[in-house]
Write an enzyme that holds these catalytic residues in place. Structure first.
Site, mmCIF file in Angstrom:
data_model
loop_
_atom_site.group_PDB
_atom_site.id
_atom_site.type_symbol
_atom_site.label_atom_id
_atom_site.label_comp_id
_atom_site.label_asym_id
_atom_site.label_seq_id
_atom_site.Cartn_x
_atom_site.Cartn_y
_atom_site.Cartn_z
ATOM 1 N N VAL A 155 -6.079 67.611 93.159
ATOM 2 C CA VAL A 155 -4.803 67.646 93.860
ATOM 3 C C VAL A 155 -3.761 66.890 93.051
ATOM 4 O O VAL A 155 -4.077 65.998 92.266
ATOM 5 C CB VAL A 155 -4.901 67.046 95.281
ATOM 6 C CG1 VAL A 155 -5.865 67.839 96.140
ATOM 7 C CG2 VAL A 155 -5.307 65.578 95.243
ATOM 8 N N SER A 156 -2.500 67.284 93.222
ATOM 9 C CA SER A 156 -1.366 66.644 92.570
ATOM 10 C C SER A 156 -1.532 66.743 91.043
ATOM 11 O O SER A 156 -1.722 67.832 90.516
ATOM 12 C CB SER A 156 -1.242 65.198 93.051
ATOM 13 O OG SER A 156 -0.017 64.629 92.636
ATOM 14 N N ASN A 157 -1.501 65.629 90.323
ATOM 15 C CA ASN A 157 -1.731 65.707 88.880
ATOM 16 C C ASN A 157 -3.117 66.253 88.564
ATOM 17 O O ASN A 157 -3.317 66.923 87.548
ATOM 18 C CB ASN A 157 -1.567 64.322 88.243
ATOM 19 C CG ASN A 157 -0.119 63.899 88.151
ATOM 20 O OD1 ASN A 157 0.782 64.624 88.547
ATOM 21 N ND2 ASN A 157 0.111 62.703 87.623
ATOM 22 N N GLY A 199 -4.720 71.873 94.447
ATOM 23 C CA GLY A 199 -3.858 71.519 95.561
ATOM 24 C C GLY A 199 -2.602 70.824 95.093
ATOM 25 O O GLY A 199 -2.656 69.957 94.221
#
Length: 615
Positions: A272-274, A296
């Site tokens: 998720v994210s980075n 995500g």
């Protein structure tokens, strides 16, 4: 000559000094040379300890009190790991009673097993990244599977445990992690102390990060900002090396069943994210060895789109003023001090001709419109208001400017640095107790954990505007420093994924930190144009941080994103087990936040995958 660049040669020549190095032949085709993983560490986690929660269980993870160190200045490796896992869970998941974790989605049963860890290095990098593999005792070598994840944000090596660890270990899979060249390996430039492989502080030995900096440089250095390696450019290779390390760890764990290869092991990438961005970058690598990917809220830079750095610097500059033009903000509320600071920022921006208007209200509207034009609409502004209150935008801009420009500690083009602070908030030397906490609790981008940002050009009045304008200019002007920063941004632009790897992208429509319109919307369209197998779930009423749902006002507005990650992994897994179960399909999800009531699964409106007729 910098000997760190030749550590792989030293490892082969002097194996004893590295604690028993091993030259690892890639288990799947690599984008570079064979990878050295060193030093190998193996630890067992059973009984009162386990892989998923370090023996803490749901109640201790919910506690705001960190697991204690018997000696606050000298934690053991076990204590440092336990607190790191506690911190990683609390930074990612909403564990509050009624929030759904453990009842509606996920669980936290103890998972006994072993951990293997080491350092790895991508070709050309000065500094290593951490890799770690968790192998549950229930792993079935006859049904071998490996989940591979990169930490979200710039978090430490356990930063994806709430996502990949929770799902993968529950399915009996081994789970491989990478900090993707960032992480919480802070270094005290005054005491000349860093972090060892086991997470404990030390002045020498097998340190995870020793910055290259003049002896006169003071303060705190951390890997994302000060490695000189621009880690984002290599996120995909970091993830692939974690996969390779995972397969080799399985060789060690089950020598009678070796070799474990990508051809004989089911391999899923998730983040998720980075970490989601790293998953998508790994999907570009030909014959990467991955069977499927789930990303995500990915921080992904798409060619032709404005770089996220531009949005971050604009938000750091304008948002304190722009928020004055919005009603119905979630907490932290626009209390008197924040409104006063916002009004001062509006006046300063007007004087600098960054906004228009003769009064605060008009200036705030001008700032709000500029952010809307840049991709932060009102809903995203509301969700991202907390980032402004915590000075996250400026900290992110400082860190990424340093990384993109490959600037070492003490050489930030806008004069920024980082220093320790005491209990009274005054800058000063770091205490041994503070250093002992950094690896376990640091987010990878200060401020936090007793480390703060220092604005070197703020002047005696502490005016942040010159520094913020300098950061913004690095992404837009044509000076030497700006060209270095933009060259680093160009290195991080994503390509297109391989057609053979199914991908699911999940993103909250209200994301106020990584706006969906600048990232996933553009990435999915480009990937489809290239013929990728990609499903896209856009989730209304979802923002970037599940952990914020612990606050009543946030859980009245938003739903968690983790249930959709787990559901997508379930559906991809079912398809790989039996193609009669179709891959996930596109969906615009319309969930209902729980407000003050316990979350019910029906409120999430999780999409379902098609199943072949007759099943």
């Amino acid at each position: 000559m910098d000997l760190r660049r030749y550590a792989h040669v030293l490892c082969i020549a002097l194996p004893l000094s590295w604690g028993g190095c091993r030259v690892a032949i890639a288990a799947a085709p690599d984008a570079g040379a064979a990878t050295v993983f060193a030093p190998w560490r193996e630890t067992a986690h059973r009984g009162s300890d386990d892989l998923l929660s370090a023996g803490l269980g749901i109640d201790a993870l919910r506690s705001p009190t960190a697991p204690r160190f018997a000696n606050p200045a000298r934690p053991t490796a076990e204590e440092a790991r336990r607190r790191a896992i506690w911190s990683s869970w609390r930074g990612i998941a909403d564990l509050t009673p009624g929030g759904g974790f453990g009842d509606v989605y996920g669980h936290l049963q103890a998972v006994p097993g072993r951990e293997f860890s080491a350092y790895a290095r991508v070709p050309g990098a000065t500094h290593p990244h951490r890799v770690l593999v968790q192998v549950p005792d229930r792993f079935d070598a006859a049904r071998r599977c490996l989940v591979v994840a990169a930490s979200s944000g710039s978090r430490g090596i356990h930063g994806a445990i709430a996502v990949a660890g929770r799902w993968g270990l529950a399915h009996g899979c081994a789970v491989a992690y990478t900090d993707k060249g960032a992480g919480s390996d802070y270094y005290d430039l005054d005491a000349r102390m860093g972090v060892q492989a086991d997470g404990t502080p030390a002045a020498d030995g097998e340190l995870a990060f020793v910055p290259i900096a003049p002896a006169t440089t003071h303060g705190i250095a951390f890997k994302h900002a000060h490695s000189g390696d621009n880690p984002e450019a290599d996120w995909g290779r970091h993830l692939q090396q974690a996969m390779q390390f995972g397969l080799q760890a399985l060789d060690r764990a089950y020598p009678d069943a070796a070799p474990f290869t990508a051809a004989t092991t089911r391999v899923l990438g998730v983040g998720v994210s980075n970490g989601g961005g790293a998953v998508l970058r790994a999907a570009e690598i030909e014959d990467s060895g991955f069977d499927a990917m789930v990303a995500g809220e990915p921080n992904i830079s798409v060619g032709g789109a404005p770089p996220l750095y531009d949005l971050v610097t604009q938000a750091a500059l304008l948002m304190p003023c722009a928020l004055l033009a919005l009603e119905d903000l979630p907490p932290p509320p626009m209390h008197a001090a924040a409104r006063h600071d916002g009004a001062r920022r509006c006046a300063a921006l007007a004087s600098a001709r960054e906004v228009q208007g003769d009064d605060t209200a008009a200036q705030a509207l001008s700032a709000r419109q500029q952010l809307a034009d840049a991709g932060l609409g009102d809903d995203a502004l509301r969700a991202g208001a907390f980032a402004s209150g915590l000075d996250m935008w400026r900290a992110i801009a400082v860190t990424y400017a340093s990384a993109y420009g490959r600037h070492v500690a003490g050489a930030h083009p806008c004069g920024y640095g980082f220093t320790a602070v005491g209990p009274d908030g005054a800058p000063g030397p770091a205490t041994a107790e503070a250093r002992a906490r950094w690896w376990s609790e640091g987010s990878g981008i200060p401020p936090g954990s007793g480390v703060v940002l220092v604005d070197g050009i703020a002047g005696a009045a502490g005016d942040p505007l010159p520094g913020l304008q300098c950061l913004r200019a690095l992404g837009r002007d044509d000076g030497a420093d700006a060209r270095r920063v933009r060259a680093g941004m160009a290195e991080a632009v994503a390509g297109v994924p391989q057609r053979s790897v199914p991908i699911v992208v999940i993103h909250g429509v209200d994301d106020g930190l990584v706006p969906i319109t600048l990232t996933s919307d553009r990435y999915v369209a480009r990937a489809r144009d290239a013929g990728a197998q990609i499903a896209y779930w856009r989730v209304n009423k979802a923002q970037h941080f599940d952990t914020l749902l612990a606050a009543p006002d946030y859980r009245a507005r938003y739903v968690p994103l983790l249930p959709y990650m787990f559901a997508a992994l379930d559906q991809v897994w079912a398809h790989l087990e039996d193609p009669a179960h179709g891959l996930p399909r596109d969906a615009l999800v319309q969930p209902t936040p729980r407000a003050g009531n316990p979350l019910q699964r029906g409120q999430l409106a999780i999409p379902t995958a098609p199943v072949r007729a007759g099943r």
